[in-house]
Design a protein around this motif. Structure first.
Motif, PDB file in Angstrom:
ATOM      1  N   MET A   1       0.839  -1.164   0.000  1.00  0.00           N
ATOM      2  CA  MET A   1       0.000   0.000   0.000  1.00  0.00           C
ATOM      3  C   MET A   1       0.897   1.244   0.000  1.00  0.00           C
ATOM      4  O   MET A   1       1.848   1.316   0.768  1.00  0.00           O
ATOM      5  CB  MET A   1      -0.897  -0.007   1.244  1.00  0.00           C
ATOM      6  CG  MET A   1      -1.607   1.291   1.451  1.00  0.00           C
ATOM      7  SD  MET A   1      -2.507   1.536   2.999  1.00  0.00           S
ATOM      8  CE  MET A   1      -3.001  -0.036   3.525  1.00  0.00           C
ATOM      9  N   PRO A   2       0.617   2.222  -0.863  1.00  0.00           N
ATOM     10  CA  PRO A   2       1.443   3.433  -0.908  1.00  0.00           C
ATOM     11  C   PRO A   2       1.442   4.191   0.418  1.00  0.00           C
ATOM     12  O   PRO A   2       0.453   4.197   1.140  1.00  0.00           O
ATOM     13  CB  PRO A   2       0.800   4.272  -2.004  1.00  0.00           C
ATOM     14  CG  PRO A   2       0.066   3.295  -2.850  1.00  0.00           C
ATOM     15  CD  PRO A   2      -0.386   2.215  -1.913  1.00  0.00           C
ATOM     16  N   THR A   3       2.579   4.784   0.695  1.00  0.00           N
ATOM     17  CA  THR A   3       2.750   5.598   1.889  1.00  0.00           C
ATOM     18  C   THR A   3       3.018   7.030   1.463  1.00  0.00           C
ATOM     19  O   THR A   3       3.775   7.265   0.525  1.00  0.00           O
ATOM     20  CB  THR A   3       3.944   5.069   2.725  1.00  0.00           C
ATOM     21  OG1 THR A   3       3.657   3.723   3.109  1.00  0.00           O
ATOM     22  CG2 THR A   3       4.175   5.905   3.954  1.00  0.00           C
ATOM     23  N   ILE A   4       2.395   7.964   2.149  1.00  0.00           N
ATOM     24  CA  ILE A   4       2.579   9.385   1.853  1.00  0.00           C
ATOM     25  C   ILE A   4       3.276  10.027   3.044  1.00  0.00           C
ATOM     26  O   ILE A   4       2.784   9.967   4.171  1.00  0.00           O
ATOM     27  CB  ILE A   4       1.222  10.067   1.585  1.00  0.00           C
ATOM     28  CG1 ILE A   4       0.534   9.386   0.403  1.00  0.00           C
ATOM     29  CG2 ILE A   4       1.399  11.556   1.350  1.00  0.00           C
ATOM     30  CD1 ILE A   4      -0.920   9.704   0.251  1.00  0.00           C
ATOM     31  N   THR A   5       4.433  10.620   2.770  1.00  0.00           N
ATOM     32  CA  THR A   5       5.191  11.315   3.806  1.00  0.00           C
ATOM     33  C   THR A   5       5.193  12.793   3.463  1.00  0.00           C
ATOM     34  O   THR A   5       5.515  13.175   2.343  1.00  0.00           O
ATOM     35  CB  THR A   5       6.645  10.795   3.877  1.00  0.00           C
ATOM     36  OG1 THR A   5       6.615   9.378   4.095  1.00  0.00           O
ATOM     37  CG2 THR A   5       7.413  11.469   5.003  1.00  0.00           C
ATOM     38  N   ALA A  27      16.516  10.508  -5.102  1.00  0.00           N
ATOM     39  CA  ALA A  27      17.660   9.602  -4.994  1.00  0.00           C
ATOM     40  C   ALA A  27      17.547   8.670  -3.779  1.00  0.00           C
ATOM     41  O   ALA A  27      18.284   7.689  -3.679  1.00  0.00           O
ATOM     42  CB  ALA A  27      18.960  10.411  -4.907  1.00  0.00           C
ATOM     43  N   VAL A  28      16.606   8.938  -2.874  1.00  0.00           N
ATOM     44  CA  VAL A  28      16.410   8.077  -1.705  1.00  0.00           C
ATOM     45  C   VAL A  28      15.729   6.787  -2.161  1.00  0.00           C
ATOM     46  O   VAL A  28      14.728   6.816  -2.882  1.00  0.00           O
ATOM     47  CB  VAL A  28      15.548   8.795  -0.633  1.00  0.00           C
ATOM     48  CG1 VAL A  28      15.210   7.839   0.508  1.00  0.00           C
ATOM     49  CG2 VAL A  28      16.268  10.026  -0.106  1.00  0.00           C
ATOM     50  N   SER A  29      16.282   5.666  -1.760  1.00  0.00           N
ATOM     51  CA  SER A  29      15.746   4.364  -2.143  1.00  0.00           C
ATOM     52  C   SER A  29      14.291   4.226  -1.696  1.00  0.00           C
ATOM     53  O   SER A  29      13.956   4.479  -0.541  1.00  0.00           O
ATOM     54  CB  SER A  29      16.584   3.255  -1.514  1.00  0.00           C
ATOM     55  OG  SER A  29      16.058   1.999  -1.861  1.00  0.00           O
ATOM     56  N   GLY A  30      13.421   3.844  -2.648  1.00  0.00           N
ATOM     57  CA  GLY A  30      12.013   3.616  -2.338  1.00  0.00           C
ATOM     58  C   GLY A  30      11.090   4.765  -2.699  1.00  0.00           C
ATOM     59  O   GLY A  30       9.878   4.600  -2.717  1.00  0.00           O
ATOM     60  N   VAL A  31      11.654   5.937  -3.006  1.00  0.00           N
ATOM     61  CA  VAL A  31      10.822   7.089  -3.347  1.00  0.00           C
ATOM     62  C   VAL A  31      10.258   6.901  -4.749  1.00  0.00           C
ATOM     63  O   VAL A  31      10.986   6.627  -5.703  1.00  0.00           O
ATOM     64  CB  VAL A  31      11.626   8.409  -3.256  1.00  0.00           C
ATOM     65  CG1 VAL A  31      10.842   9.578  -3.845  1.00  0.00           C
ATOM     66  CG2 VAL A  31      11.994   8.688  -1.809  1.00  0.00           C
ATOM     67  N   VAL A  48       6.112  13.149  -0.366  1.00  0.00           N
ATOM     68  CA  VAL A  48       6.899  12.047  -0.905  1.00  0.00           C
ATOM     69  C   VAL A  48       6.021  10.796  -0.885  1.00  0.00           C
ATOM     70  O   VAL A  48       5.477  10.429   0.154  1.00  0.00           O
ATOM     71  CB  VAL A  48       8.174  11.811  -0.070  1.00  0.00           C
ATOM     72  CG1 VAL A  48       8.991  10.673  -0.648  1.00  0.00           C
ATOM     73  CG2 VAL A  48       9.004  13.085   0.040  1.00  0.00           C
ATOM     74  N   VAL A  49       5.893  10.148  -2.045  1.00  0.00           N
ATOM     75  CA  VAL A  49       5.114   8.915  -2.149  1.00  0.00           C
ATOM     76  C   VAL A  49       6.081   7.749  -2.309  1.00  0.00           C
ATOM     77  O   VAL A  49       7.023   7.815  -3.104  1.00  0.00           O
ATOM     78  CB  VAL A  49       4.135   8.980  -3.347  1.00  0.00           C
ATOM     79  CG1 VAL A  49       3.358   7.677  -3.480  1.00  0.00           C
ATOM     80  CG2 VAL A  49       3.195  10.167  -3.218  1.00  0.00           C
ATOM     81  N   SER A  50       5.819   6.695  -1.554  1.00  0.00           N
ATOM     82  CA  SER A  50       6.657   5.500  -1.599  1.00  0.00           C
ATOM     83  C   SER A  50       5.777   4.274  -1.359  1.00  0.00           C
ATOM     84  O   SER A  50       4.622   4.412  -0.954  1.00  0.00           O
ATOM     85  CB  SER A  50       7.750   5.585  -0.534  1.00  0.00           C
ATOM     86  OG  SER A  50       7.158   5.734   0.751  1.00  0.00           O
ATOM     87  N   ASP A  51       6.320   3.108  -1.615  1.00  0.00           N
ATOM     88  CA  ASP A  51       5.563   1.885  -1.364  1.00  0.00           C
ATOM     89  C   ASP A  51       5.556   1.530   0.117  1.00  0.00           C
ATOM     90  O   ASP A  51       4.607   0.923   0.610  1.00  0.00           O
ATOM     91  CB  ASP A  51       6.133   0.709  -2.163  1.00  0.00           C
ATOM     92  CG  ASP A  51       5.780   0.815  -3.641  1.00  0.00           C
ATOM     93  OD1 ASP A  51       4.743   1.421  -3.967  1.00  0.00           O
ATOM     94  OD2 ASP A  51       6.546   0.289  -4.468  1.00  0.00           O
ATOM     95  N   HIS A  76       1.586   8.730   6.538  1.00  0.00           N
ATOM     96  CA  HIS A  76       0.347   7.967   6.615  1.00  0.00           C
ATOM     97  C   HIS A  76       0.137   7.209   5.312  1.00  0.00           C
ATOM     98  O   HIS A  76       0.728   7.532   4.291  1.00  0.00           O
ATOM     99  CB  HIS A  76      -0.852   8.864   6.945  1.00  0.00           C
ATOM    100  CG  HIS A  76      -1.032  10.015   6.012  1.00  0.00           C
ATOM    101  ND1 HIS A  76      -0.360  11.213   6.151  1.00  0.00           N
ATOM    102  CD2 HIS A  76      -1.805  10.157   4.922  1.00  0.00           C
ATOM    103  CE1 HIS A  76      -0.716  12.033   5.181  1.00  0.00           C
ATOM    104  NE2 HIS A  76      -1.590  11.423   4.423  1.00  0.00           N
ATOM    105  N   GLY A  77      -0.705   6.211   5.384  1.00  0.00           N
ATOM    106  CA  GLY A  77      -1.003   5.390   4.211  1.00  0.00           C
ATOM    107  C   GLY A  77      -2.040   6.055   3.322  1.00  0.00           C
ATOM    108  O   GLY A  77      -2.739   6.977   3.724  1.00  0.00           O
ATOM    109  N   SER A  78      -2.154   5.559   2.101  1.00  0.00           N
ATOM    110  CA  SER A  78      -3.100   6.126   1.153  1.00  0.00           C
ATOM    111  C   SER A  78      -4.542   5.926   1.615  1.00  0.00           C
ATOM    112  O   SER A  78      -5.406   6.750   1.342  1.00  0.00           O
ATOM    113  CB  SER A  78      -2.892   5.551  -0.237  1.00  0.00           C
ATOM    114  OG  SER A  78      -3.037   4.148  -0.214  1.00  0.00           O
ATOM    115  N   ALA A  79      -4.830   4.837   2.323  1.00  0.00           N
ATOM    116  CA  ALA A  79      -6.189   4.596   2.813  1.00  0.00           C
ATOM    117  C   ALA A  79      -6.606   5.713   3.765  1.00  0.00           C
ATOM    118  O   ALA A  79      -7.729   6.202   3.708  1.00  0.00           O
ATOM    119  CB  ALA A  79      -6.279   3.241   3.507  1.00  0.00           C
ATOM    120  N   GLU A  80      -5.688   6.130   4.641  1.00  0.00           N
ATOM    121  CA  GLU A  80      -5.971   7.229   5.561  1.00  0.00           C
ATOM    122  C   GLU A  80      -6.176   8.536   4.790  1.00  0.00           C
ATOM    123  O   GLU A  80      -7.071   9.316   5.093  1.00  0.00           O
ATOM    124  CB  GLU A  80      -4.830   7.390   6.565  1.00  0.00           C
ATOM    125  CG  GLU A  80      -5.066   8.484   7.586  1.00  0.00           C
ATOM    126  CD  GLU A  80      -3.894   8.652   8.554  1.00  0.00           C
ATOM    127  OE1 GLU A  80      -3.928   9.624   9.317  1.00  0.00           O
ATOM    128  OE2 GLU A  80      -2.973   7.824   8.539  1.00  0.00           O
TER     129      GLU A  80
END
Length: 147
Positions: A1-5, A27-31, A48-51, A76-80
């Motif tokens: 689920m995508p994570t939004i920071t 350049a940050v791994s996972g972004v 910043v969106v990441s998995d 927080h997660g995309s569901a939130e």
């Protein structure tokens, strides 16, 4: 689920600043995606969106490398995120519908009256749907399409 920071970043003043922050964060791994809402004179909001959840120290190091400072961080997660959007939409539209309560109108979020198509008389609809009387039938006045 995508994570939004969401990062609150201070010191950004122009497009070059946005570019520098974006480049370092990408350049940050996972972004997966970076977007910046530049607010000159106050903290800019960097999304910043990441998995998965990203390590806070890696994000802070990237912003530091770009020459700026993080003053706040939330994840927080995309569901939130979607739940918050749905709650906001409900608040905006809450109590604005008058259809079915004896009135045939609804009020939009900024007080615009909306009349359902079925409640408008046939003559008004016919004139609104008819093509404009111009040289072209579509109403543009110049194409000559005949529609």
């Amino acid at each position: 689920m995508p994570t939004i920071t969401t990062l609150d970043v201070t010191g950004m003043t122009c497009g070059h600043c946005v570019s520098a922050v974006t480049k370092e964060l990408e350049a940050v791994s996972g972004v997966k995606n970076v977007s910046v809402d530049l607010n000159v004179g106050e903290a800019s909001e960097v999304t910043v969106v990441s998995d998965d959840v990203l390590p806070e120290d890696a994000l802070r190091a990237a912003i530091d490398e770009a020459g700026y400072e993080i003053t706040g961080i939330s994840t927080h997660g995309s569901a939130e995120e979607f739940s918050q959007l749905a709650d906001t939409r409900s608040e905006v539209y809450a109590g604005t519908s008058h259809i079915g309560s004896g009135s045939a109108t609804a009020v939009g979020p900024v007080g615009i009256s909306i009349t359902p198509r079925e409640d408008v008389d046939a003559a008004t609809l016919a004139s609104a749907d008819a093509p404009a009387a111009t040289s072209g039938g579509c109403g543009c006045g110049g194409c000559g399409c005949g529609n």
